[in-house]
Design a protein around this motif. Sequence first.
Motif, PDB file in Angstrom:
ATOM      1  N   UNK A 106      -2.225  40.734  -6.551  1.00  0.00           N
ATOM      2  CA  UNK A 106      -3.715  39.737  -5.792  1.00  0.00           C
ATOM      3  C   UNK A 106      -3.619  39.188  -4.207  1.00  0.00           C
ATOM      4  N   UNK A 107      -2.786  39.117  -4.426  1.00  0.00           N
ATOM      5  CA  UNK A 107      -2.680  38.142  -2.903  1.00  0.00           C
ATOM      6  C   UNK A 107      -3.036  39.088  -1.495  1.00  0.00           C
ATOM      7  N   UNK A 108      -2.294  40.696  -1.070  1.00  0.00           N
ATOM      8  CA  UNK A 108      -3.223  41.733  -0.455  1.00  0.00           C
ATOM      9  C   UNK A 108      -5.113  41.611  -0.774  1.00  0.00           C
ATOM     10  N   UNK A 109      -5.077  41.549  -2.423  1.00  0.00           N
ATOM     11  CA  UNK A 109      -6.766  41.798  -2.857  1.00  0.00           C
ATOM     12  C   UNK A 109      -7.668  41.348  -1.855  1.00  0.00           C
ATOM     13  N   UNK A 110      -6.975  39.521  -2.554  1.00  0.00           N
ATOM     14  CA  UNK A 110      -7.530  38.633  -2.072  1.00  0.00           C
ATOM     15  C   UNK A 110      -7.784  37.932  -0.525  1.00  0.00           C
ATOM     16  N   UNK A 111      -6.725  38.434   0.174  1.00  0.00           N
ATOM     17  CA  UNK A 111      -6.243  38.464   1.605  1.00  0.00           C
ATOM     18  C   UNK A 111      -7.455  39.474   1.814  1.00  0.00           C
ATOM     19  N   UNK A 112      -7.937  40.759   1.370  1.00  0.00           N
ATOM     20  CA  UNK A 112      -9.086  41.884   2.368  1.00  0.00           C
ATOM     21  C   UNK A 112     -10.618  40.670   1.778  1.00  0.00           C
ATOM     22  N   UNK A 113     -10.577  40.295   0.637  1.00  0.00           N
ATOM     23  CA  UNK A 113     -11.673  39.535   0.163  1.00  0.00           C
ATOM     24  C   UNK A 113     -11.620  38.466   1.045  1.00  0.00           C
ATOM     25  N   UNK A 145     -13.430  30.130  -0.030  1.00  0.00           N
ATOM     26  CA  UNK A 145     -12.977  28.752  -0.925  1.00  0.00           C
ATOM     27  C   UNK A 145     -12.152  28.798  -1.327  1.00  0.00           C
ATOM     28  N   UNK A 146     -12.498  30.052  -2.950  1.00  0.00           N
ATOM     29  CA  UNK A 146     -12.073  29.602  -3.539  1.00  0.00           C
ATOM     30  C   UNK A 146     -10.525  31.312  -3.677  1.00  0.00           C
ATOM     31  N   UNK A 147     -10.939  31.985  -2.831  1.00  0.00           N
ATOM     32  CA  UNK A 147      -9.364  32.714  -3.060  1.00  0.00           C
ATOM     33  C   UNK A 147      -8.192  31.996  -2.119  1.00  0.00           C
ATOM     34  N   UNK A 148      -8.554  31.782  -1.318  1.00  0.00           N
ATOM     35  CA  UNK A 148      -8.117  31.079  -0.308  1.00  0.00           C
ATOM     36  C   UNK A 148      -6.760  30.950  -0.827  1.00  0.00           C
ATOM     37  N   UNK A 149      -7.699  29.011  -1.862  1.00  0.00           N
ATOM     38  CA  UNK A 149      -5.872  28.935  -2.566  1.00  0.00           C
ATOM     39  C   UNK A 149      -5.361  29.500  -3.778  1.00  0.00           C
ATOM     40  N   UNK A 157     -15.631  33.598 -12.474  1.00  0.00           N
ATOM     41  CA  UNK A 157     -15.853  33.636 -11.406  1.00  0.00           C
ATOM     42  C   UNK A 157     -17.055  34.467 -10.835  1.00  0.00           C
ATOM     43  N   UNK A 158     -16.002  35.825 -10.638  1.00  0.00           N
ATOM     44  CA  UNK A 158     -16.059  37.382  -9.905  1.00  0.00           C
ATOM     45  C   UNK A 158     -16.924  37.389 -10.563  1.00  0.00           C
ATOM     46  N   UNK A 159     -16.910  37.922 -12.093  1.00  0.00           N
ATOM     47  CA  UNK A 159     -18.524  38.664 -12.586  1.00  0.00           C
ATOM     48  C   UNK A 159     -19.633  37.893 -12.440  1.00  0.00           C
ATOM     49  N   UNK A 160     -19.872  36.196 -12.148  1.00  0.00           N
ATOM     50  CA  UNK A 160     -20.953  35.393 -11.772  1.00  0.00           C
ATOM     51  C   UNK A 160     -20.999  36.233 -10.423  1.00  0.00           C
TER      52      UNK A 160
END
Length: 208
Positions: A66-73, A98-102, A193-196
């Motif tokens: 999830x870390x590299x996945x979030x980084x790309x987002x 704002x959601x994925x950085x933390x 959150x991501x489904x929404x």
Amino acid sequence: MTARRSLIRRAAAVAAAATAAVVLAACGGNDSSTGHDGHDRTASPSAPASAKGEQNAADVAFAKGMIPHHRQAVEMAELAETRAQSAEVKKLAAEIKKAQDPEIKTLSGWLTSWGEDVPKEDESAEHGGHSMSGMMTPEEMDKLEKSSGKAFGTAFMEMMIKHHEGAIEMAKTEQSDGAYQPAKDMAGDIIASQSAEIERMNKLLGTS
């Protein structure tokens, strides 16, 4: 006779006192030693045991993926700040960042506490020898970076929908296979959150 009895009594009292002192010292030393040793034996090994064993291989895989996945987002969201034309797309991108950085920081903290390596900044979709679901290829990222205006907004949302679907898939795997409750809780938040956000992007694209 009286003097003799007095002397015998005094000698007996001294002997009794000396015996009592020896017994008390022995008991006291034994209790202290046993208590200290007992405390050491119960407290020391239990601390690392409770710190470990809370996570399993699925939790580690979830965090490392999830870390590299979030980084790309986050990288995609940052492109939207200057390239998107739509205020809605810019707002959505800001919320994603704002959601994925933390969450990246939290996931990294878990891996460090588990004695695991945190994926490097340049870790790509080929993380761990497997392509992660929903990750953009370098070519797709290059195409997104070179676009702007309405074209960027459309490409951004189409790619982010695919990206979110991949994250949801990873989060569902964590919920079913993971053992570490905070990670399972985060997986639940990601799914919700991501489904929404997918629904929101589909409406903006006019496809739902």
